[in-house]
Design an enzyme around this catalytic site. Sequence first.
Site, PDB file in Angstrom:
ATOM      1  N   GLU A  38      41.059 -22.700  68.550  1.00  0.00           N
ATOM      2  CA  GLU A  38      39.648 -22.520  68.190  1.00  0.00           C
ATOM      3  C   GLU A  38      39.367 -23.456  67.002  1.00  0.00           C
ATOM      4  O   GLU A  38      40.237 -23.644  66.141  1.00  0.00           O
ATOM      5  CB  GLU A  38      39.493 -21.041  67.781  1.00  0.00           C
ATOM      6  CG  GLU A  38      38.118 -20.551  67.422  1.00  0.00           C
ATOM      7  CD  GLU A  38      38.182 -19.055  66.995  1.00  0.00           C
ATOM      8  OE1 GLU A  38      39.296 -18.501  66.802  1.00  0.00           O
ATOM      9  OE2 GLU A  38      37.105 -18.444  66.881  1.00  0.00           O
ATOM     10  N   LYS A 109      31.436 -18.195  72.278  1.00  0.00           N
ATOM     11  CA  LYS A 109      32.149 -16.933  72.003  1.00  0.00           C
ATOM     12  C   LYS A 109      31.173 -15.753  71.936  1.00  0.00           C
ATOM     13  O   LYS A 109      30.179 -15.797  71.200  1.00  0.00           O
ATOM     14  CB  LYS A 109      32.909 -17.070  70.695  1.00  0.00           C
ATOM     15  CG  LYS A 109      33.851 -15.934  70.358  1.00  0.00           C
ATOM     16  CD  LYS A 109      34.538 -16.251  69.021  1.00  0.00           C
ATOM     17  CE  LYS A 109      35.633 -15.296  68.654  1.00  0.00           C
ATOM     18  NZ  LYS A 109      36.233 -15.660  67.353  1.00  0.00           N
ATOM     19  N   CYS A 142      39.625 -16.397  71.134  1.00  0.00           N
ATOM     20  CA  CYS A 142      40.226 -15.565  70.086  1.00  0.00           C
ATOM     21  C   CYS A 142      39.868 -14.090  70.189  1.00  0.00           C
ATOM     22  O   CYS A 142      40.348 -13.409  71.074  1.00  0.00           O
ATOM     23  CB  CYS A 142      39.886 -16.137  68.704  1.00  0.00           C
ATOM     24  SG  CYS A 142      41.084 -15.606  67.449  1.00  0.00           S
ATOM     25  N   VAL A 169      44.108 -14.141  62.893  1.00  0.00           N
ATOM     26  CA  VAL A 169      44.521 -13.694  61.562  1.00  0.00           C
ATOM     27  C   VAL A 169      45.083 -12.273  61.610  1.00  0.00           C
ATOM     28  O   VAL A 169      45.970 -11.923  60.834  1.00  0.00           O
ATOM     29  CB  VAL A 169      43.371 -13.795  60.527  1.00  0.00           C
ATOM     30  CG1 VAL A 169      43.051 -15.250  60.243  1.00  0.00           C
ATOM     31  CG2 VAL A 169      42.121 -13.066  60.981  1.00  0.00           C
TER      32      VAL A 169
HETATM   33  C1  ACM Z   1      39.089 -14.860  65.486  1.00  0.00           C
HETATM   34  O1  ACM Z   1      38.379 -14.446  66.409  1.00  0.00           O
HETATM   35  N1  ACM Z   1      39.093 -16.122  65.132  1.00  0.00           N
HETATM   36  C2  ACM Z   1      39.984 -13.947  64.777  1.00  0.00           C
END
Ligand code: ACM
Length: 263
Positions: A38, A109, A142, A169
């Site tokens: 990402e 996203k 992510c 993370v």
């Molecule tokens: C994330 O969605 N970058 C933790």
Amino acid sequence: MRVGFWQFDVEFGQVERNLARVADALAEADADLIVLPEFFATGYLFTSRGELAELAEPYPGGRTMRTLSQIAAEREMTIVAGFAERDGDAFYNSAAVIGPDGPCGLYRKVHLFNDEKLHFSPGGGPLPIIDVAGVKVGVMICFDWYFPEAARTLAIKGAQVICHPSNLVLPWCPDAMPIRALENRVFTVTCNRIGVDIRGDKRLSFIGQSIIAGPDGRTIHRASPDQAELFVADIDPAEALDKAITRRNDALADRRPDVYELR
Ligand code: ACM
């Protein structure tokens, strides 16, 4: 089909350097499909919309897409890469699919993570399926992993391989992805980054551990938490067409949407 990832330590704001790291790594890659992290070209920890205005790029016209198109054409591969997208006044946390003939898919996203909500607009779908040499490839980004509906939606739409650019993370995703793969009987390719973004008084460490999982829940490969790594695996995407769990159970056909209360 040879699928893989390039896990590396993205440097915030150093777009040229990050693009060069990708070009160098992929020059060595014998792969049909490569997933990048990402925000692989910009870094993650944006602190203002002003920074985003400088670093975000339009799709498909920006320099990042041009560079990836060149690499994909030269290497005859398809690349799935996360990037900061600008569309008019809006910014999206997006992933592009770039094939040998250029950009061929975009996903914004849907599930924004934490402070991403300060700067980015959420995508409105759909979760895309792209045909890569006859194989159905789905894309999510992510934190979408936390919502099993995302991978499920891609599986119902026919995804055989789910590409998953990430900047993880929280600690759980590398353990969860084999389950996402198992419950949907698909391959998953999660590409995370390593290293740290330090911006003023803000600091975020990324956990690496990029992972490729198979339709039976096996871990095909899990990278280290802190080392750069290019990894490519040989998979048979036809495995993901078989949704049988037992002789009398099917991972998709046995669902009971008439019973689930999902709204
Ligand atoms: C994330 O969605 N970058 C933790």
